[in-house]
Write a protein that holds these residues in place. Structure first.
Motif, PDB file in Angstrom:
ATOM      1  N   PHE A 288       0.819  -1.205   0.000  1.00  0.00           N
ATOM      2  CA  PHE A 288       0.000   0.000   0.000  1.00  0.00           C
ATOM      3  C   PHE A 288       0.860   1.264   0.000  1.00  0.00           C
ATOM      4  O   PHE A 288       0.520   2.258  -0.650  1.00  0.00           O
ATOM      5  CB  PHE A 288      -0.962   0.006   1.189  1.00  0.00           C
ATOM      6  N   GLY A 289       1.968   1.231   0.737  1.00  0.00           N
ATOM      7  CA  GLY A 289       2.852   2.390   0.785  1.00  0.00           C
ATOM      8  C   GLY A 289       3.490   2.684  -0.560  1.00  0.00           C
ATOM      9  O   GLY A 289       3.530   3.836  -1.011  1.00  0.00           O
ATOM     10  N   VAL A 290       3.992   1.641  -1.229  1.00  0.00           N
ATOM     11  CA  VAL A 290       4.620   1.814  -2.534  1.00  0.00           C
ATOM     12  C   VAL A 290       3.578   2.195  -3.582  1.00  0.00           C
ATOM     13  O   VAL A 290       3.835   3.018  -4.464  1.00  0.00           O
ATOM     14  CB  VAL A 290       5.368   0.531  -2.948  1.00  0.00           C
ATOM     15  N   ALA A 291       2.387   1.611  -3.477  1.00  0.00           N
ATOM     16  CA  ALA A 291       1.315   1.932  -4.419  1.00  0.00           C
ATOM     17  C   ALA A 291       0.965   3.409  -4.354  1.00  0.00           C
ATOM     18  O   ALA A 291       0.778   4.072  -5.383  1.00  0.00           O
ATOM     19  CB  ALA A 291       0.082   1.083  -4.113  1.00  0.00           C
ATOM     20  N   GLU A 292       0.877   3.944  -3.144  1.00  0.00           N
ATOM     21  CA  GLU A 292       0.563   5.362  -2.983  1.00  0.00           C
ATOM     22  C   GLU A 292       1.682   6.236  -3.556  1.00  0.00           C
ATOM     23  O   GLU A 292       1.429   7.254  -4.205  1.00  0.00           O
ATOM     24  CB  GLU A 292       0.354   5.684  -1.505  1.00  0.00           C
ATOM     25  N   LEU A 293       2.928   5.809  -3.347  1.00  0.00           N
ATOM     26  CA  LEU A 293       4.072   6.577  -3.821  1.00  0.00           C
ATOM     27  C   LEU A 293       4.137   6.593  -5.346  1.00  0.00           C
ATOM     28  O   LEU A 293       4.407   7.627  -5.964  1.00  0.00           O
ATOM     29  CB  LEU A 293       5.362   5.979  -3.243  1.00  0.00           C
ATOM     30  N   LEU A 294       3.886   5.439  -5.961  1.00  0.00           N
ATOM     31  CA  LEU A 294       4.015   5.307  -7.416  1.00  0.00           C
ATOM     32  C   LEU A 294       2.720   5.581  -8.166  1.00  0.00           C
ATOM     33  O   LEU A 294       2.733   5.687  -9.401  1.00  0.00           O
ATOM     34  CB  LEU A 294       4.500   3.898  -7.772  1.00  0.00           C
ATOM     35  N   GLY A 295       1.610   5.643  -7.454  1.00  0.00           N
ATOM     36  CA  GLY A 295       0.327   5.835  -8.114  1.00  0.00           C
ATOM     37  C   GLY A 295      -0.107   4.623  -8.912  1.00  0.00           C
ATOM     38  O   GLY A 295      -0.631   4.758 -10.022  1.00  0.00           O
ATOM     39  N   ARG A 296       0.101   3.434  -8.334  1.00  0.00           N
ATOM     40  CA  ARG A 296      -0.249   2.189  -9.016  1.00  0.00           C
ATOM     41  C   ARG A 296      -1.053   1.313  -8.062  1.00  0.00           C
ATOM     42  O   ARG A 296      -0.965   1.462  -6.834  1.00  0.00           O
ATOM     43  CB  ARG A 296       1.008   1.460  -9.491  1.00  0.00           C
ATOM     44  N   PRO A 297      -1.847   0.359  -8.587  1.00  0.00           N
ATOM     45  CA  PRO A 297      -2.667  -0.492  -7.713  1.00  0.00           C
ATOM     46  C   PRO A 297      -1.813  -1.350  -6.786  1.00  0.00           C
ATOM     47  O   PRO A 297      -0.840  -1.981  -7.229  1.00  0.00           O
ATOM     48  CB  PRO A 297      -3.443  -1.369  -8.710  1.00  0.00           C
ATOM     49  N   ALA A 298      -2.183  -1.377  -5.520  1.00  0.00           N
ATOM     50  CA  ALA A 298      -1.413  -2.133  -4.526  1.00  0.00           C
ATOM     51  C   ALA A 298      -1.363  -3.617  -4.858  1.00  0.00           C
ATOM     52  O   ALA A 298      -0.330  -4.271  -4.670  1.00  0.00           O
ATOM     53  CB  ALA A 298      -2.006  -1.917  -3.136  1.00  0.00           C
ATOM     54  N   GLU A 299      -2.481  -4.141  -5.373  1.00  0.00           N
ATOM     55  CA  GLU A 299      -2.534  -5.584  -5.641  1.00  0.00           C
ATOM     56  C   GLU A 299      -1.623  -5.998  -6.791  1.00  0.00           C
ATOM     57  O   GLU A 299      -1.311  -7.182  -6.955  1.00  0.00           O
ATOM     58  CB  GLU A 299      -3.972  -6.025  -5.929  1.00  0.00           C
ATOM     59  N   ASP A 300      -1.166  -5.024  -7.587  1.00  0.00           N
ATOM     60  CA  ASP A 300      -0.276  -5.345  -8.712  1.00  0.00           C
ATOM     61  C   ASP A 300       1.189  -5.425  -8.301  1.00  0.00           C
ATOM     62  O   ASP A 300       2.029  -5.929  -9.060  1.00  0.00           O
ATOM     63  CB  ASP A 300      -0.410  -4.290  -9.820  1.00  0.00           C
ATOM     64  N   ILE A 301       1.508  -4.923  -7.124  1.00  0.00           N
ATOM     65  CA  ILE A 301       2.913  -4.857  -6.708  1.00  0.00           C
ATOM     66  C   ILE A 301       3.391  -6.242  -6.264  1.00  0.00           C
ATOM     67  O   ILE A 301       2.884  -6.802  -5.293  1.00  0.00           O
ATOM     68  CB  ILE A 301       3.088  -3.831  -5.578  1.00  0.00           C
ATOM     69  N   PRO A 302       4.370  -6.825  -6.979  1.00  0.00           N
ATOM     70  CA  PRO A 302       4.832  -8.177  -6.656  1.00  0.00           C
ATOM     71  C   PRO A 302       5.720  -8.178  -5.414  1.00  0.00           C
ATOM     72  O   PRO A 302       6.509  -7.260  -5.200  1.00  0.00           O
ATOM     73  CB  PRO A 302       5.633  -8.576  -7.903  1.00  0.00           C
ATOM     74  N   LEU A 303       5.579  -9.201  -4.604  1.00  0.00           N
ATOM     75  CA  LEU A 303       6.380  -9.338  -3.396  1.00  0.00           C
ATOM     76  C   LEU A 303       7.365 -10.495  -3.552  1.00  0.00           C
ATOM     77  O   LEU A 303       7.110 -11.438  -4.314  1.00  0.00           O
ATOM     78  CB  LEU A 303       5.475  -9.602  -2.191  1.00  0.00           C
ATOM     79  N   PRO A 304       8.486 -10.456  -2.852  1.00  0.00           N
ATOM     80  CA  PRO A 304       9.427 -11.585  -2.899  1.00  0.00           C
ATOM     81  C   PRO A 304       8.755 -12.871  -2.449  1.00  0.00           C
ATOM     82  O   PRO A 304       7.963 -12.875  -1.499  1.00  0.00           O
ATOM     83  CB  PRO A 304      10.532 -11.160  -1.929  1.00  0.00           C
TER      84      PRO A 304
END
Length: 348
Positions: A288-304
């Motif tokens: 959620f933090g990175v999504a807000e920073l980049l302006g992209r959907p949180a669910e799209d951000i891949p995790l290790p």
């Protein structure tokens, strides 16, 4: 390696590439959507480079114009790379897609989160992933690209060396790893390194890690007795590879430097300057933090990816006193970070 683009006037791009070798002849590759457009030897003289003793001939500058790349001014997408290492020197991307941000993602795992970097760096004019592979000087140069306002850098860095850039427009993000899990991951990587070369490790890493790789080559991650014996018999050079790596990344300036319990507060203080901090026990906070920073959907951000073998090995390591001693400072750090994340603030 030092590099920069001094100006991009559309139909003219000028810059320089100073190689590590005093007598090396640097060259660049210019590429576009269709692939490689040109290979160019740096042939522009830079007197200051000779006077400073950085290069023998001073022929480190490059000039790209229409004679090198046809219709240069009309090309919205263009890349300039060091021909030897593949390092990105400069890139054009459409202004409509460019993110005006400077981000450094501190990698806290020995295995880099490459999918995360590829996703997060989309839309940045300059990117450098796994920066530790290229060494301190090259990484420092990437931070110094002051003509660009769109930069993404990631790596297992000793961040104290780059802390000043947090006052110069860079925002830091990190996803922290549970200490025993990271220890298990490091031992797994060391075992693998003893058998095959690992492309994600740079030359300096290989030099530092080789004694530990030899030591852990035959350890059995499924056996608490095998892990206990290997940790108990580990010589100082091997132990240092596993000793509180997270705290060291935040307070040390050289790989040889050790940390004490007093350094934990300093590590937390530096972490408090980060824009986004997450923990692998609650990765959604990071998303959620990175999504807000980049302006992209949180669910799209891949995790290790977390691996069951390493999780099980981490459970075994928790029962071994020698393992606890090695990550003592990281355990304290980890405790306070989790506590701070729960209440939403960091206090050393």
């Amino acid at each position: 390696m030092l590099f920069n683009v001094e100006r991009d006037l559309g139909d003219l791009i000028e810059g320089y590439l100073i190689p590590d070798g005093f007598s090396d002849h640097p060259s660049i590759i210019v590429s576009g959507i269709e692939g490689i457009l040109a290979r160019l030897t740096c042939d522009q003289y830079r007197e200051a480079v000779v006077e400073s003793g950085r290069h023998g001939t001073g022929l480190v500058g490059f000039r790209i114009d229409n004679s090198v790349v046809a219709d240069l001014a009309q090309r919205e997408i263009l890349g300039v790379h060091d021909a030897k290492s593949g390092l990105l020197i400069y890139r054009r991307i459409p202004a409509s897609n460019r993110k005006s941000l400077k981000i450094v993602r501190l990698e806290t795992q020995i295995v880099p989160a490459t999918r995360l970097d590829r996703f997060c760096s989309e839309g940045f004019q300059y990117e450098l992933h796994s920066a530790e592979r290229f060494g301190h000087e090259t990484t420092l140069q990437a931070f110094h690209l002051d003509t660009l306002d769109s930069v993404y850098i990631s790596g297992r860095l000793l961040l104290k060396n780059y802390e000043a850039f947090l006052d110069r427009g860079f925002q830091a993000v990190a996803l922290l790893t549970e200490p025993y899990y990271e220890m298990a991951a490091r031992i797994f990587v060391l075992k693998k390194m003893a058998r095959v070369p690992l492309s994600f490790l740079g030359d300096r890493d290989r030099l530092i890690l080789t004694p530990a790789a030899e030591h852990f080559a035959d350890v059995d991650l499924h056996s608490e007795a095998s892990l206990k014996s290997a940790l108990k018999k580990a010589p100082p050079k091997v132990r240092s590879v596993l000793t509180s790596p997270m705290t060291r990344q935040l307070v040390c300036t050289t790989p040889e430097q050790f940390v004490t319990k007093a350094d934990v507060a300093a590590a937390i203080e530096l972490l408090s300057r980060f824009t986004v901090v997450g923990h692998d026990s609650e990765p959604s906070l990071f998303q959620f933090g990175v999504a807000e920073l980049l302006g992209r959907p949180a669910e799209d951000i891949p995790l290790p990816t977390r691996h069951r073998v390493l999780e099980e090995a981490a459970v075994r390591l928790r029962e071994i006193p020698a393992a606890e001693t090695l990550v003592e400072h990281d355990l304290i750090f980890d405790h306070y970070v989790r506590q701070a994340l729960r209440v939403g603030s960091f206090e050393s």
